[in-house]
Scaffold this active site. Structure first.
Site, PDB file in Angstrom:
ATOM      1  N   TYR A   1      -8.406  -4.050   1.307  1.00  0.00           N
ATOM      2  CA  TYR A   1      -9.753  -4.266   1.631  1.00  0.00           C
ATOM      3  C   TYR A   1      -9.685  -4.950   3.172  1.00  0.00           C
ATOM      4  O   TYR A   1     -10.456  -5.250   3.832  1.00  0.00           O
ATOM      5  CB  TYR A   1     -10.472  -4.487   0.129  1.00  0.00           C
TER       6      TYR A   1
ATOM      7  N   GLY B   1      -2.249   6.195   2.963  1.00  0.00           N
ATOM      8  CA  GLY B   1      -1.358   5.200   3.389  1.00  0.00           C
ATOM      9  C   GLY B   1      -1.456   6.212   4.624  1.00  0.00           C
ATOM     10  O   GLY B   1      -1.448   6.197   6.395  1.00  0.00           O
TER      11      GLY B   1
ATOM     12  N   TYR C   1      -1.738   3.515 -13.199  1.00  0.00           N
ATOM     13  CA  TYR C   1      -0.880   2.528 -12.243  1.00  0.00           C
ATOM     14  C   TYR C   1      -1.422   0.761 -12.537  1.00  0.00           C
ATOM     15  O   TYR C   1      -0.965   0.135 -12.020  1.00  0.00           O
ATOM     16  CB  TYR C   1      -2.195   2.492 -10.808  1.00  0.00           C
ATOM     17  N   GLU C   2      -2.894   0.513 -12.992  1.00  0.00           N
ATOM     18  CA  GLU C   2      -3.274  -0.584 -14.132  1.00  0.00           C
ATOM     19  C   GLU C   2      -2.692  -0.869 -14.851  1.00  0.00           C
ATOM     20  O   GLU C   2      -2.696  -2.093 -15.448  1.00  0.00           O
ATOM     21  CB  GLU C   2      -4.615  -0.719 -13.971  1.00  0.00           C
TER      22      GLU C   2
ATOM     23  N   GLY D   1      -4.852   7.770   5.112  1.00  0.00           N
ATOM     24  CA  GLY D   1      -6.683   7.860   5.662  1.00  0.00           C
ATOM     25  C   GLY D   1      -7.409   7.698   4.831  1.00  0.00           C
ATOM     26  O   GLY D   1      -8.801   7.942   4.941  1.00  0.00           O
TER      27      GLY D   1
ATOM     28  N   GLY E   1      -7.983   6.612   1.210  1.00  0.00           N
ATOM     29  CA  GLY E   1      -9.414   5.198   1.070  1.00  0.00           C
ATOM     30  C   GLY E   1     -10.186   5.002   2.355  1.00  0.00           C
ATOM     31  O   GLY E   1     -11.007   4.515   1.843  1.00  0.00           O
TER      32      GLY E   1
END
Length: 161
Positions: free
Chosen positions: A133, A95, A27-28, A97, A99
């Site tokens: 965040y 999306g 992803y990064e 919950g 995380g």
């Protein structure tokens, strides 16, 4: 997602944790930088004197995300803090919950262990994570610049007179 469960990682989670690490790195756009092996993860989380901790987020008993953290210390507060090294949720479950559940678990853990800070880093281009965040009340520490020394430069510093 009402059937979410956060639990401490167990030794039999090592293969899945490493898979999450690779997915996060992909992803990064940095999967080529992952050097960790299952043995490395096992020793870091479960070896003698391990100071790194892992969490698994499950949905209906299936791992869908993870977090890895360790304790740091602030001389200014005189107390420990938690540093979140990695947080990852499989894209198909974002999306819903997971995380937030991992972060909430760690916030509760921090408070119950007299930690005064809960910190992490996020790549400056990762707008979805930054927005997430900040929606939870986290704020960037703009006055601080992170530094790293590794590889050849680390060796040179260690060898310097």
């Amino acid at each position: 997602m009402t059937n979410l469960k956060i639990r401490p990682a167990r030794p039999n989670d090592v293969t899945r944790i490493l898979a999450f690490v690779h997915a996060l790195a992909a992803y990064e756009n940095a999967e080529h930088q992952v050097e960790a092996t299952e043995k490395d993860i096992r020793l870091a989380l479960f070896g003698e004197g391990a100071t790194t901790h892992g969490l698994i987020c499950e949905l209906d008993g299936q791992p869908i995300g993870f977090a890895v953290y360790f304790y740091n210390f602030s001389t200014w507060t005189g107390k420990r803090g938690i540093y979140l090294e990695d947080l990852f949720v499989d894209p198909e479950y974002r999306g819903h919950g997971a995380g937030k559940a991992l972060l909430k678990y760690l916030a509760q853990h921090a408070l119950s262990n007299d930690c005064r800070r809960f910190e992490w880093s996020v790549l400056d281009w990762n707008e979805p994570s930054i927005a997430f965040y900040e929606s939870l009340g986290a704020r960037p520490m703009k006055e601080w610049i992170g530094y790293r020394i590794d590889g050849e430069a680390l060796q040179q510093l260690a060898d310097s007179a």
